[in-house]
Design an enzyme around this catalytic site. Structure first.
Site, mmCIF file in Angstrom:
data_model
loop_
_atom_site.group_PDB
_atom_site.id
_atom_site.type_symbol
_atom_site.label_atom_id
_atom_site.label_comp_id
_atom_site.label_asym_id
_atom_site.label_seq_id
_atom_site.Cartn_x
_atom_site.Cartn_y
_atom_site.Cartn_z
ATOM 1 N N THR A 48 0.860 -1.064 -0.175
ATOM 2 C CA THR A 48 0.014 0.054 -0.194
ATOM 3 C C THR A 48 0.753 1.279 -0.149
ATOM 4 O OG1 THR A 48 0.054 0.284 2.425
ATOM 5 C CG2 THR A 48 -1.786 -1.200 1.626
ATOM 6 N N CYS A 49 0.138 2.349 -0.088
ATOM 7 C CA CYS A 49 1.030 3.662 0.164
ATOM 8 C C CYS A 49 1.826 3.931 1.426
ATOM 9 C CB CYS A 49 0.137 4.736 -0.183
ATOM 10 S SG CYS A 49 -1.176 5.078 0.924
ATOM 11 N N GLU A 116 -9.204 3.255 8.511
ATOM 12 C CA GLU A 116 -9.657 3.245 6.917
ATOM 13 C C GLU A 116 -9.932 2.270 6.292
ATOM 14 O OE1 GLU A 116 -6.795 2.842 4.317
ATOM 15 O OE2 GLU A 116 -5.020 2.470 5.418
ATOM 16 N N ASP A 117 -10.779 2.410 5.245
ATOM 17 C CA ASP A 117 -11.500 1.452 4.666
ATOM 18 C C ASP A 117 -10.756 0.939 3.433
ATOM 19 O OD1 ASP A 117 -13.958 1.467 5.954
ATOM 20 O OD2 ASP A 117 -14.540 3.414 4.918
ATOM 21 N N GLN A 118 -9.838 1.475 2.832
ATOM 22 C CA GLN A 118 -9.024 1.269 1.787
ATOM 23 C C GLN A 118 -8.325 0.041 2.036
ATOM 24 O OE1 GLN A 118 -6.657 4.128 -0.093
ATOM 25 N NE2 GLN A 118 -6.374 2.955 -2.030
#
EC number: 1.2.1.70
Length: 391
Positions: A48-49, A116-118
């Site tokens: 992820t980021c 967070e949802d992502q």
């Protein structure tokens, strides 16, 4: 045994994380290379980021240190360099701690922005990619499936994901704090076709920006009349032409090079104009030297953490409940894994019990079994069996 190597915002600077932001081709190469090793049975990678995490499944009798060395060697082969003091930036988890970590990550409990949802979708994508590469089988498939299931339950039964739950939300809040208001302002979103960019666009539409400029494919955008009035789709090569009119510039692409450089930015802004540049990409999209320009405010993913603190503070009660649910889910998986690893023990025991029952009868066989448990098991094990039999 589940083993995990983690590089995240908690322990790893963005400059180091950028080396491990593998594209799909490198991810596939890494996974297949890991599973070609005798010590490793399965592998999956979550990127992820804010993190890169490599999960492997291996036999309980295998050397943890040897597996860690293999993972690091394979990563450095793909990166193409040896990173000095790399181990100082890593976190290692094995067994229960590795399982627990994935459950927390999936539920958003280990995110920079709690809840967070992502991340849940990214966890699903990670195991799906590993399955496609044929590197995830019984143990990792079950682990990831159960972690995702528990995360969904947590999001449904707690308030952990009910407010300010995306980096995009935080980014626009940071910009609004600088500009005081978005009324009369314009925003440029570079990379609105990507997952993060799409979230930024949707958030931007909920604010009162006059004009929203985006670089994205037309067929991927809701072109309702209301949206058409406010959203202008521009060519990526024309991005610098729109910086002059934009007050907020957000970049969130997956490219390896800068989308915006200091020199080109300087050429395309009016002296004294206040602008907010927000870089939501790893590796970075925006040349951080832009922060040296007058009246320019620059934020990247590392800066987002301080904006998350206030949001996380509000969720303390939900975090406590979610953490208890994680513990229950982890215990359930570990019991499944222990049972799975000892199927032969149960099969042999069943066969022996059947022989004993045929020889001395059911009652005597069960009495002998209970005496054997009493004489050879621990006090805790005996109490557990008594509790189960009393249900």
């Amino acid at each position: 045994m589940i083993l995990l190597l983690s590089l995240s915002f908690r322990n790893t600077p963005q400059k180091i994380r950028e080396y491990f932001a593998f594209g799909n081709e490198d991810k596939e190469r890494l996974l297949k290379s890991l599973c070609s090793e005798e010590l490793i049975d399965e592998a999956a990678v979550l990127i992820t980021c804010n993190r890169t995490e490599i999960y492997v499944s291996a036999g309980n009798d295998r050397s943890t240190s040897s597996i860690i060395n293999i993972i690091l060697e394979k990563c450095e082969e793909i990166i193409g360099i040896n990173i000095e003091n790399l181990r100082d930036y890593l976190l290692f988890y094995t067994g229960k701690s590795a399982v627990s970590h994935l459950y927390k990550v999936s539920a958003g409990l280990d995110s920079m922005l709690i809840g967070e949802d992502q991340i849940l979708g990214q966890v699903k994508d990670a195991i799906e990619f590993a399955r496609e590469c044929d590197t995830a089988h019984l143990y990792l498939n079950t682990l990831f499936r159960d972690a995702v299931t528990e995360a969904k339950k947590i999001k449904t039964e707690t308030l952990i994901s009910k407010s300010g739950v995306s980096t995009a939300t935080l980014a626009l809040k940071a910009a609004k704090d600088v500009l005081n208001s978005f009324s009369g302002k314009n925003i440029l979103v570079i990379g609105a076709s990507g997952k993060i960019g799409d979230i930024v666009l949707k958030n931007a539409l909920s604010y009162d920006f006059v004009q929203i400029y985006v670089t994205r494919r037309r067929h991927n955008i809701d072109m309702s009349p209301n949206v058409m009035e406010r959203v202008s789709i521009i060519e990526y090569n024309d991005r610098y032409d729109y910086i002059k009119n934009a007050d907020v510039i957000v970049s969130a692409t997956s490219g390896p090079h800068f989308t915006l450089t200091k020199e080109h930015i300087q050429e395309n802004i009016l002296p004294g104009s206040k602008k907010v540049f927000i870089d939501l990409a790893v590796p970075c999209d925006i040349d951080e030297r832009v922060s040296k320009l007058d009246n320019i405010y620059y934020y990247n993913m590392d800066d987002m953490k301080k904006f998350a603190d206030e949001n996380n503070e509000k969720k303390k009660m939900s975090i406590e409940k979610a953490s208890l649910m994680v513990e229950e889910g982890v215990e359930k998986f570990l019991k499944w894994a222990l049972f799975q690893e000892n199927l032969k023990v149960f099969s042999d025991a069943t066969e022996n019990l059947e022989k004993e029952m045929a020889r001395i009868g059911e009652k005597k066989t069960l009495e002998h079994l209970f005496y054997k448990i009493r004489d050879n098991g621990s006090l805790e094990a005996l109490q557990s069996i008594i509790d189960i039999l009393s249900i």
